[in-house]
Design an enzyme around this catalytic site. Structure first.
Site: not given
Length: 374
Positions: A19, A21-23, A44, A112, A136, A208
């Protein structure tokens, strides 16, 4: 058999969901939770939390960790934040800086996925007793005659298969991609139906750990004093100007080169890191039809041989696939022979091979060439 391909009830199947944190990852977790799976959310922390909370439009920052936790709380499944900062620094950020200093154009998101997410996190998921790791990503896992295959997403505008070319057969057995069969618009509708606050959250745009897209500042911070000025030289040998560091240039670049008053449009043709030189020329000087790649990850049913096979190849994430022949090289890498010359191919990028919607694998571009005219 349940929707993830296991011969047991969803309630008896533990799934770790990565996860960000995005949709997309939030809906992935929500869908699996709604089906009754034993969902465990994992986020993470990849770089300094204090600096991260000021970043918008980047994954795994402080706000994103908070958003992922809120989703887990709302849907009522456990959620953990794991400190992967040192692993991320070693596997992704250091590689990013060194790649730029070698005159390459790196893709840290692939590194990554290749290391931190699909190697380290996958191991953690197994340690948590999970039978699958779900993400996702917009890509499809399709069962074929010889096992799990990697395919493009149904929505071509969201397809992320280029960034997942390094996924191994073993990893693909464990991974699941619930969103690969739906368009992004449907994902946001589902998020609204689930009552998730991230339903309208903008997608990540930047790398990021790169504030405001300033690659040079990140490389300077990671490798102090390594950026050196040098000459901008035409392919015919003329010195046209000076630059403040080759990391500010990419092969195929036309704008912002730092020279003016030329009669013809000029492009960055190659970078010479040892001489700190940027070489420019007309578009035709960019033409290449031979691409040599290393660290090949092959996902095809038959081994890649020296005789080679016909494929479609993407040489940048935003480029159209081109017809080519790929053949195994003696050094363990591979050689890609393009049917028509392509322009702006850069070392450090990936060459990803397709057979229709199926991903056959890929590798990292090491060098390019142009066959002599017959």
């Amino acid at each position: 058999m349940n929707s993830l391909g296991f011969d047991k009830a969803p309630a008896d199947t533990r799934v770790v969901v990565a996860m960000s944190g995005g949709v997309d990852s939030s809906v992935t977790a929500g869908l699996l939770h709604a089906e009754g799976y034993d969902v465990v959310g994992v986020t993470l922390q990849l770089y300094d939390h204090g600096a991260a909370i000021e970043r918008k439009g980047a994954c795994c920052a402080g706000q994103d960790i908070y958003d992922a936790r809120r989703v887990a709380e709302r849907l009522d499944f456990p959620h953990y934040v794991l400190d992967y900062e040192s692993k991320f620094r070693q596997s992704v950020m250091d590689d990013f800086a060194d790649s730029y200093l070698r005159g390459e154009t790196p893709i840290p998101c692939v590194r990554c996925n290749q290391t931190v997410k699909f190697r380290d996190l996958l191991t953690t998921a197994r340690d948590l007793g999970a039978e699958a790791l779900a993400t996702g990503h917009y890509v499809q896992r399709v069962m074929g005659a010889q096992g799990a295959e990697l395919h493009r997403a149904v929505d071509p505008s969201r397809d992320q298969s280029y960034f997942l070319f390094a996924t191994t057969d073993e990893q693909l057995d464990f991974l699941r991609f619930p969103l690969g069969g739906m368009p992004k618009t449907e994902t946001r509708v589902l998020a609204e139906k689930m009552g998730l606050e991230v339903a309208d959250k903008p997608d990540s745009q930047d790398i990021c750990f790169v504030p405001n897209g300033s690659y040079a500042s990140v490389v300077e911070k990671l490798r102090p004093g390594a950026i050196e000025p040098g000459e901008i030289v035409h392919v015919d040998g003329r010195v046209l100007g000076r630059h403040e560091g080759i990391i500010k240039y990419t092969i195929g670049q036309r704008r912002g080169i730092g020279i003016g008053g030329t009669a013809e449009p000029l492009f960055v043709v190659r970078l010479e890191p040892e001489a700190h030189r940027v070489v420019v020329g007309p578009k035709e000087a960019l033409a290449r039809d031979v691409v040599r790649i290393g660290q090949v990850n092959w996902l095809g049913d038959q081994p890649l041989t020296a005789e080679g096979i016909e494929v479609q190849v993407k040489l940048r994430s935003v480029s159209e696939a081109a017809s080519a022949r790929i053949q195994r090289a003696a050094d363990g890498g591979a050689e890609v022979l393009l049917l028509e010359p392509q322009f702006g191919i850069s070392p450090g990028q990936a060459a990803v091979f397709y057979d229709g919607p199926r991903v056959l694998g890929g590798g990292w571009i090491a060098e390019t060439g142009l066959k002599l005219a017959a």
